[in-house]
Design a protein around this motif. Sequence first.
Motif, PDB file in Angstrom:
ATOM      1  N   TYR A  11       5.813  33.495   6.692  1.00 24.81           N
ATOM      2  CA  TYR A  11       5.975  32.050   6.600  1.00 24.81           C
ATOM      3  C   TYR A  11       7.428  31.616   6.780  1.00 24.81           C
ATOM      4  CZ  TYR A  11       8.464  32.163   2.179  1.00 24.81           C
ATOM      5  OH  TYR A  11       9.437  32.349   1.230  1.00 24.81           O
ATOM      6  N   ASP A  12       7.578  30.363   7.177  1.00 23.29           N
ATOM      7  CA  ASP A  12       8.830  29.625   7.020  1.00 23.29           C
ATOM      8  C   ASP A  12       8.341  28.246   6.591  1.00 23.29           C
ATOM      9  OD1 ASP A  12      10.973  27.835   7.394  1.00 23.29           O
ATOM     10  OD2 ASP A  12      11.871  29.067   8.965  1.00 23.29           O
ATOM     11  N   ASP A  13       8.651  27.856   5.373  1.00 26.09           N
ATOM     12  CA  ASP A  13       8.001  26.658   4.832  1.00 26.09           C
ATOM     13  C   ASP A  13       8.531  25.346   5.421  1.00 26.09           C
ATOM     14  OD1 ASP A  13      10.358  27.044   3.478  1.00 26.09           O
ATOM     15  OD2 ASP A  13       9.521  26.630   1.481  1.00 26.09           O
ATOM     16  N   ARG A  14       9.439  25.434   6.412  1.00 25.14           N
ATOM     17  CA  ARG A  14       9.779  24.223   7.161  1.00 25.14           C
ATOM     18  C   ARG A  14       8.645  23.877   8.117  1.00 25.14           C
ATOM     19  NH1 ARG A  14      15.725  26.433   8.471  1.00 25.14           N
ATOM     20  NH2 ARG A  14      14.466  28.318   8.580  1.00 25.14           N
ATOM     21  N   SER A  15       7.752  24.823   8.375  1.00 27.29           N
ATOM     22  CA  SER A  15       6.650  24.618   9.313  1.00 27.29           C
ATOM     23  C   SER A  15       5.462  23.922   8.630  1.00 27.29           C
ATOM     24  CB  SER A  15       6.203  25.988   9.835  1.00 27.29           C
ATOM     25  OG  SER A  15       4.851  25.965  10.214  1.00 27.29           O
ATOM     26  N   PRO A  16       4.978  22.797   9.201  1.00 28.08           N
ATOM     27  CA  PRO A  16       3.821  22.137   8.590  1.00 28.08           C
ATOM     28  C   PRO A  16       2.569  23.025   8.512  1.00 28.08           C
ATOM     29  CG  PRO A  16       4.891  20.656  10.173  1.00 28.08           C
ATOM     30  CD  PRO A  16       5.549  22.001  10.314  1.00 28.08           C
ATOM     31  N   PRO A  17       2.230  23.785   9.569  1.00 22.52           N
ATOM     32  CA  PRO A  17       1.044  24.649   9.431  1.00 22.52           C
ATOM     33  C   PRO A  17       1.183  25.670   8.302  1.00 22.52           C
ATOM     34  CG  PRO A  17       1.669  24.459  11.755  1.00 22.52           C
ATOM     35  CD  PRO A  17       2.759  23.814  10.955  1.00 22.52           C
ATOM     36  N   VAL A  18       2.399  26.153   8.083  1.00 19.48           N
ATOM     37  CA  VAL A  18       2.626  27.071   6.957  1.00 19.48           C
ATOM     38  C   VAL A  18       2.364  26.351   5.641  1.00 19.48           C
ATOM     39  CG1 VAL A  18       4.469  28.212   5.632  1.00 19.48           C
ATOM     40  CG2 VAL A  18       4.250  28.645   8.084  1.00 19.48           C
ATOM     41  N   ARG A  19       2.904  25.129   5.546  1.00 15.31           N
ATOM     42  CA  ARG A  19       2.764  24.400   4.276  1.00 15.31           C
ATOM     43  C   ARG A  19       1.295  24.116   3.936  1.00 15.31           C
ATOM     44  NH1 ARG A  19       5.685  19.680   5.527  1.00 15.31           N
ATOM     45  NH2 ARG A  19       7.091  20.459   7.132  1.00 15.31           N
ATOM     46  N   SER A  20       0.442  23.928   4.951  1.00 17.47           N
ATOM     47  CA  SER A  20      -0.996  23.738   4.680  1.00 17.47           C
ATOM     48  C   SER A  20      -1.574  24.988   4.019  1.00 17.47           C
ATOM     49  CB  SER A  20      -1.768  23.479   5.978  1.00 17.47           C
ATOM     50  OG  SER A  20      -1.259  22.342   6.608  1.00 17.47           O
ATOM     51  N   CYS A  21      -1.174  26.151   4.551  1.00 19.22           N
ATOM     52  CA  CYS A  21      -1.672  27.407   3.966  1.00 19.22           C
ATOM     53  C   CYS A  21      -1.153  27.559   2.541  1.00 19.22           C
ATOM     54  CB  CYS A  21      -1.246  28.603   4.820  1.00 19.22           C
ATOM     55  SG  CYS A  21      -1.953  28.563   6.473  1.00 19.22           S
ATOM     56  N   LEU A  22       0.115  27.200   2.328  1.00 20.01           N
ATOM     57  CA  LEU A  22       0.683  27.310   0.978  1.00 20.01           C
ATOM     58  C   LEU A  22      -0.034  26.369   0.002  1.00 20.01           C
ATOM     59  CD1 LEU A  22       4.508  27.538   1.840  1.00 20.01           C
ATOM     60  CD2 LEU A  22       2.989  29.406   1.121  1.00 20.01           C
ATOM     61  N   MET A  23      -0.403  25.184   0.491  1.00 20.29           N
ATOM     62  CA  MET A  23      -1.154  24.246  -0.368  1.00 20.29           C
ATOM     63  C   MET A  23      -2.493  24.853  -0.781  1.00 20.29           C
ATOM     64  SD  MET A  23      -0.549  20.344   1.017  1.00 20.29           S
ATOM     65  CE  MET A  23      -1.656  19.630  -0.223  1.00 20.29           C
ATOM     66  N   GLN A 194      -0.262  12.754  -2.027  1.00 22.21           N
ATOM     67  CA  GLN A 194       1.052  13.046  -2.621  1.00 22.21           C
ATOM     68  C   GLN A 194       0.974  13.265  -4.135  1.00 22.21           C
ATOM     69  OE1 GLN A 194       2.914   9.521  -0.887  1.00 22.21           O
ATOM     70  NE2 GLN A 194       4.489  10.828  -0.012  1.00 22.21           N
ATOM     71  N   GLN A 195      -0.149  12.806  -4.738  1.00 18.96           N
ATOM     72  CA  GLN A 195      -0.290  12.993  -6.191  1.00 18.96           C
ATOM     73  C   GLN A 195      -0.777  14.397  -6.551  1.00 18.96           C
ATOM     74  OE1 GLN A 195       1.027  10.378  -7.634  1.00 18.96           O
ATOM     75  NE2 GLN A 195       0.968   9.457  -5.580  1.00 18.96           N
ATOM     76  N   LEU A 196      -1.306  15.127  -5.567  1.00 17.43           N
ATOM     77  CA  LEU A 196      -1.840  16.463  -5.860  1.00 17.43           C
ATOM     78  C   LEU A 196      -0.713  17.423  -6.251  1.00 17.43           C
ATOM     79  CD1 LEU A 196      -4.241  17.032  -2.796  1.00 17.43           C
ATOM     80  CD2 LEU A 196      -4.880  16.330  -5.122  1.00 17.43           C
ATOM     81  N   ASP A 197      -0.945  18.229  -7.292  1.00 16.71           N
ATOM     82  CA  ASP A 197       0.066  19.224  -7.675  1.00 16.71           C
ATOM     83  C   ASP A 197       0.354  20.158  -6.502  1.00 16.71           C
ATOM     84  OD1 ASP A 197       0.263  18.164 -10.150  1.00 16.71           O
ATOM     85  OD2 ASP A 197      -1.063  19.619 -11.122  1.00 16.71           O
ATOM     86  N   ALA A 198      -0.685  20.524  -5.772  1.00 17.80           N
ATOM     87  CA  ALA A 198      -0.504  21.454  -4.645  1.00 17.80           C
ATOM     88  C   ALA A 198       0.424  20.842  -3.600  1.00 17.80           C
ATOM     89  CB  ALA A 198      -1.847  21.808  -4.023  1.00 17.80           C
ATOM     90  N   TYR A 199       0.345  19.528  -3.412  1.00 20.25           N
ATOM     91  CA  TYR A 199       1.253  18.853  -2.462  1.00 20.25           C
ATOM     92  C   TYR A 199       2.687  18.936  -2.987  1.00 20.25           C
ATOM     93  CZ  TYR A 199       3.393  15.320   0.514  1.00 20.25           C
ATOM     94  OH  TYR A 199       4.216  14.678   1.411  1.00 20.25           O
TER      95      TYR A 199
END
Length: 231
Positions: A11-23, A194-199
């Motif tokens: 991962y590189d969490d600057r990437s939006p597709p990565v951040r979806s997986c992290l969520m 934006q209210q989700l903890d995962a977000y």
Amino acid sequence: MSSETKPILYYDDRSPPVRSCLMLIKLLDIDVELRFVDLFKGEQFGKEYLALNPQHSVPTLVHGDLVLTDSHVILIHLAEKYDMKGNLWPKDYEKRMQVLNRLFFECSFLFRRDSDFMSAIVRQGFAHVDVVHHERKLTEAYGAMESYLENNEYMAGEQLTLADLSIVTTLSTVNLMFPLMRFPRLQRWFTAMQQLDAYKEANCSGLEKLRHTMEHIGKFQFPTTEAKVEE
Ligand SMILES: N[C@@H](CCC(=O)N[C@@H](CS)C(=O)NCC(=O)O)C(=O)O
């Protein structure tokens, strides 16, 4: 493949597709090993990484013998393995196809347009980018999402699904530049996401890092920050 094996996410969490997986990993509390690949240092072109993923992109998930090189497939795989209740990846066939349809929208339409815009800033510097062109392309994508929300609370129906996780990380990135004022349903949905903890835990810091990197490389300032969005 043994699902008892711990998945590894490159991962590189600057990437939006990565951040979806992290969520998703946060939401389902999945035990994953994270390995950072610094995109802006070109680490995706390293020999070992290319052997794993010749597309030289993140995310890549290795789970036993399975190597998955697209966030949408990774989301589906992790949901198949760990979303036992089938909330995020519905068991009902038609609902599942609806989610898949939105995942393809994200992949082929929204993310593609976002990526074209970001790549132009990186390649040319912001001063040379045709912002009006990209704004037209991206607000057209906003319009599509506004219609998806016409009869639904979420992107693919009445409940939160993989579609929302995939779309929201890219949307939050585009929103740094182009506000959602003219799209009230999309704004309402985004505020709820934006209210989700995962977000908060899996999107905000990578988004902020991306903003800094892009501003530094592109020599400009995005008009919107996540803090302003939340006001
Ligand atoms: N459709 C892919 C797109 C992945 C992608 O393009 N990732 C970008 C970062 S946002 C990347 O790794 N770029 C580096 C490169 O292409 O060299 C997915 O959803 O996983």
